[in-house]
Design a protein around this motif. Structure first.
Motif, mmCIF file in Angstrom:
data_model
loop_
_atom_site.group_PDB
_atom_site.id
_atom_site.type_symbol
_atom_site.label_atom_id
_atom_site.label_comp_id
_atom_site.label_asym_id
_atom_site.label_seq_id
_atom_site.Cartn_x
_atom_site.Cartn_y
_atom_site.Cartn_z
ATOM 1 N N ILE A 15 10.748 32.677 18.963
ATOM 2 C CA ILE A 15 9.313 32.596 18.674
ATOM 3 C C ILE A 15 9.090 33.033 17.232
ATOM 4 C CG2 ILE A 15 6.992 33.343 19.340
ATOM 5 C CD1 ILE A 15 8.182 34.155 22.064
ATOM 6 N N ASP A 16 8.346 32.230 16.479
ATOM 7 C CA ASP A 16 8.047 32.565 15.090
ATOM 8 C C ASP A 16 6.782 31.821 14.699
ATOM 9 O OD1 ASP A 16 8.278 33.665 12.575
ATOM 10 O OD2 ASP A 16 10.254 32.840 12.134
ATOM 11 N N LYS A 17 6.442 31.866 13.415
ATOM 12 C CA LYS A 17 5.323 31.113 12.875
ATOM 13 C C LYS A 17 5.857 30.142 11.827
ATOM 14 C CE LYS A 17 1.536 31.663 13.814
ATOM 15 N NZ LYS A 17 0.488 32.646 13.507
ATOM 16 N N ILE A 18 5.234 28.978 11.748
ATOM 17 C CA ILE A 18 5.616 27.961 10.774
ATOM 18 C C ILE A 18 4.356 27.535 10.030
ATOM 19 C CG2 ILE A 18 5.367 26.046 12.417
ATOM 20 C CD1 ILE A 18 7.804 24.731 11.071
ATOM 21 N N ASP A 19 4.493 27.349 8.730
ATOM 22 C CA ASP A 19 3.338 26.978 7.920
ATOM 23 C C ASP A 19 3.071 25.479 8.036
ATOM 24 O OD1 ASP A 19 1.303 27.290 5.812
ATOM 25 O OD2 ASP A 19 2.721 26.170 4.586
ATOM 26 N N ILE A 20 1.842 25.134 8.394
ATOM 27 C CA ILE A 20 1.424 23.736 8.476
ATOM 28 C C ILE A 20 0.231 23.554 7.549
ATOM 29 C CG2 ILE A 20 0.768 21.848 10.008
ATOM 30 C CD1 ILE A 20 1.743 23.499 12.352
ATOM 31 N N SER A 21 0.328 22.628 6.627
ATOM 32 C CA SER A 21 -0.771 22.403 5.684
ATOM 33 C C SER A 21 -1.941 21.731 6.389
ATOM 34 C CB SER A 21 -0.295 21.534 4.517
ATOM 35 O OG SER A 21 -0.063 20.205 4.954
ATOM 36 N N HIS A 65 14.201 26.558 10.890
ATOM 37 C CA HIS A 65 14.072 27.404 12.077
ATOM 38 C C HIS A 65 15.203 27.113 13.070
ATOM 39 C CE1 HIS A 65 10.205 29.500 11.514
ATOM 40 N NE2 HIS A 65 9.855 28.444 10.809
ATOM 41 N N ILE A 66 15.542 25.846 13.215
ATOM 42 C CA ILE A 66 16.662 25.482 14.089
ATOM 43 C C ILE A 66 17.956 26.104 13.582
ATOM 44 C CG2 ILE A 66 18.100 23.557 14.883
ATOM 45 C CD1 ILE A 66 15.519 23.684 16.403
ATOM 46 N N ASP A 67 18.147 26.127 12.266
ATOM 47 C CA ASP A 67 19.340 26.749 11.686
ATOM 48 C C ASP A 67 19.385 28.249 11.979
ATOM 49 O OD1 ASP A 67 20.470 24.469 10.683
ATOM 50 O OD2 ASP A 67 19.703 24.722 8.643
ATOM 51 N N VAL A 68 18.254 28.920 11.845
ATOM 52 C CA VAL A 68 18.217 30.353 12.152
ATOM 53 C C VAL A 68 18.593 30.581 13.614
ATOM 54 C CG1 VAL A 68 16.718 32.374 12.387
ATOM 55 C CG2 VAL A 68 16.532 30.918 10.365
ATOM 56 N N VAL A 111 8.265 23.559 20.643
ATOM 57 C CA VAL A 111 6.904 23.096 20.416
ATOM 58 C C VAL A 111 6.307 23.848 19.227
ATOM 59 C CG1 VAL A 111 5.992 24.748 22.100
ATOM 60 C CG2 VAL A 111 4.631 22.751 21.494
ATOM 61 N N ILE A 112 5.542 23.140 18.430
ATOM 62 C CA ILE A 112 4.765 23.733 17.348
ATOM 63 C C ILE A 112 3.298 23.558 17.699
ATOM 64 C CG2 ILE A 112 4.155 23.601 14.910
ATOM 65 C CD1 ILE A 112 6.934 22.423 14.377
ATOM 66 N N TYR A 113 2.548 24.647 17.688
ATOM 67 C CA TYR A 113 1.129 24.562 18.027
ATOM 68 C C TYR A 113 0.324 24.283 16.770
ATOM 69 C CZ TYR A 113 2.029 25.900 22.789
ATOM 70 O OH TYR A 113 2.466 25.889 24.085
ATOM 71 N N ILE A 114 -0.521 23.281 16.851
ATOM 72 C CA ILE A 114 -1.265 22.799 15.688
ATOM 73 C C ILE A 114 -2.695 23.320 15.690
ATOM 74 C CG2 ILE A 114 -2.002 20.736 14.432
ATOM 75 C CD1 ILE A 114 0.240 19.261 16.078
ATOM 76 N N LYS A 115 -3.369 23.196 16.841
ATOM 77 C CA LYS A 115 -4.765 23.622 16.935
ATOM 78 C C LYS A 115 -4.987 24.246 18.303
ATOM 79 C CE LYS A 115 -9.538 22.000 16.419
ATOM 80 N NZ LYS A 115 -10.401 20.796 16.204
ATOM 81 N N THR A 116 -5.310 25.533 18.316
ATOM 82 C CA THR A 116 -5.466 26.259 19.572
ATOM 83 C C THR A 116 -6.650 27.218 19.487
ATOM 84 O OG1 THR A 116 -4.053 28.107 18.895
ATOM 85 C CG2 THR A 116 -2.956 26.237 19.955
ATOM 86 N N LEU A 117 -7.034 27.716 20.649
ATOM 87 C CA LEU A 117 -7.992 28.808 20.784
ATOM 88 C C LEU A 117 -7.405 29.801 21.775
ATOM 89 C CD1 LEU A 117 -11.352 26.800 20.976
ATOM 90 C CD2 LEU A 117 -10.626 28.309 19.113
ATOM 91 N N PRO A 118 -7.889 31.045 21.815
ATOM 92 C CA PRO A 118 -7.318 32.028 22.739
ATOM 93 C C PRO A 118 -7.329 31.585 24.206
ATOM 94 C CG PRO A 118 -8.699 33.121 21.121
ATOM 95 C CD PRO A 118 -8.896 31.649 20.913
ATOM 96 N N ASP A 160 -2.316 28.947 16.139
ATOM 97 C CA ASP A 160 -2.007 27.873 15.198
ATOM 98 C C ASP A 160 -0.758 28.247 14.401
ATOM 99 O OD1 ASP A 160 -4.389 26.949 16.140
ATOM 100 O OD2 ASP A 160 -5.384 26.789 14.196
ATOM 101 N N GLY A 161 0.224 27.359 14.395
ATOM 102 C CA GLY A 161 1.454 27.605 13.655
ATOM 103 C C GLY A 161 2.549 28.287 14.450
ATOM 104 N N THR A 162 2.286 28.659 15.692
ATOM 105 C CA THR A 162 3.347 29.241 16.519
ATOM 106 C C THR A 162 4.414 28.187 16.802
ATOM 107 O OG1 THR A 162 1.866 30.822 17.604
ATOM 108 C CG2 THR A 162 3.909 30.286 18.754
ATOM 109 N N ILE A 163 5.681 28.574 16.613
ATOM 110 C CA ILE A 163 6.801 27.702 16.957
ATOM 111 C C ILE A 163 7.663 28.406 17.996
ATOM 112 C CG2 ILE A 163 8.070 28.522 14.906
ATOM 113 C CD1 ILE A 163 9.620 25.885 14.942
#
Length: 212
Positions: A15-21, A65-68, A111-118, A160-163
């Motif tokens: 579990i991490d965060k990824i930057d999405i423009s 992230h896959i490499d890590v 999965v990468i989350y793009i747009k979410t709410l709590p 948003d941005g959770t991978i």
């Protein structure tokens, strides 16, 4: 008393965060979608989104992230290459959910989350009866408290941005979207390419088996 608990043969969940423009978010969300099953969301018609040139930056970040996960955490040798197989966008309207499932014909999924709410719905992982471990859900063993060693479920509350990356065989589902807005996420699968270890006469490439 001094003792050690070793998570032997455990399932590694990343579990991490990824930057999405903002541009990437816009392009991912604004796909042509098609219905799948009732109350199970909508899927982009394109099943290889990250292969498109406009998502190259995001694909490169995902590969890091896959490499890590595979090199740093699992210490997989460089004889094996992890290749992105497919990727698509999911749109879950309010009231939609994802049923319990696993991903076939791949070795790593995520999965990468793009747009979410709590209240968009948590991602749940399940210990199924098919998994061979001491505390199988076949037995209804009572526990004084639930912890990582005895839990049959584990959830991730996405932002948003959770991978999240995990073995494709790990059963998971997404809770019902109880927010008033659609939830968007980008699932993906990886396969392996390369020569397997000593004593094998098989090489894997793009999910198919070839005899040498």
């Amino acid at each position: 008393m001094s003792y050690r608990i070793i998570p032997l043969f455990h399932t590694p969940l990343y579990i991490d965060k990824i930057d999405i423009s903002d541009t990437e978010k816009h392009n991912l969300i604004n796909q042509d979608y098609e219905d799948i099953e009732a109350r199970n969301g909508r899927m982009s018609k394109t099943k290889f989104l990250l292969n498109e040139a406009k998502f190259r930056r995001l694909r490169d970040k995902l590969n890091k992230h896959i490499d890590v996960y595979t090199r740093d955490v699992l210490a997989v040798g460089h004889e094996i290459t992890f290749v992105l197989q497919n990727s698509w966008c999911m749109k879950h309207h309010p009231g939609h959910f994802s049923q319990l499932h696993y991903h076939r014909n791949s070795i790593l999924s995520g999965v990468i989350y793009i747009k979410t709410l709590p209240t968009s719905g948590d991602l749940y992982f399940h210990n199924t009866s098919a998994q061979n471990n001491l505390l199988s859900p076949i037995f209804s063993i009572p526990f004084e408290k639930v912890n990582i060693h005895n839990a049959n479920r584990y959830f991730v509350r996405p932002e948003d941005g959770t991978i999240v990356i995990f073995p494709s065989c790990l059963s998971h589902r997404a809770q019902m979207n109880k927010s008033k807005s659609a939830r968007y996420c980008l699932p993906f699968n990886y396969i392996i390419k390369g020569v397997l270890g000593p004593g094998t006469e098989t090489t894997w490439s793009l999910g198919k088996e070839y005899e040498l």
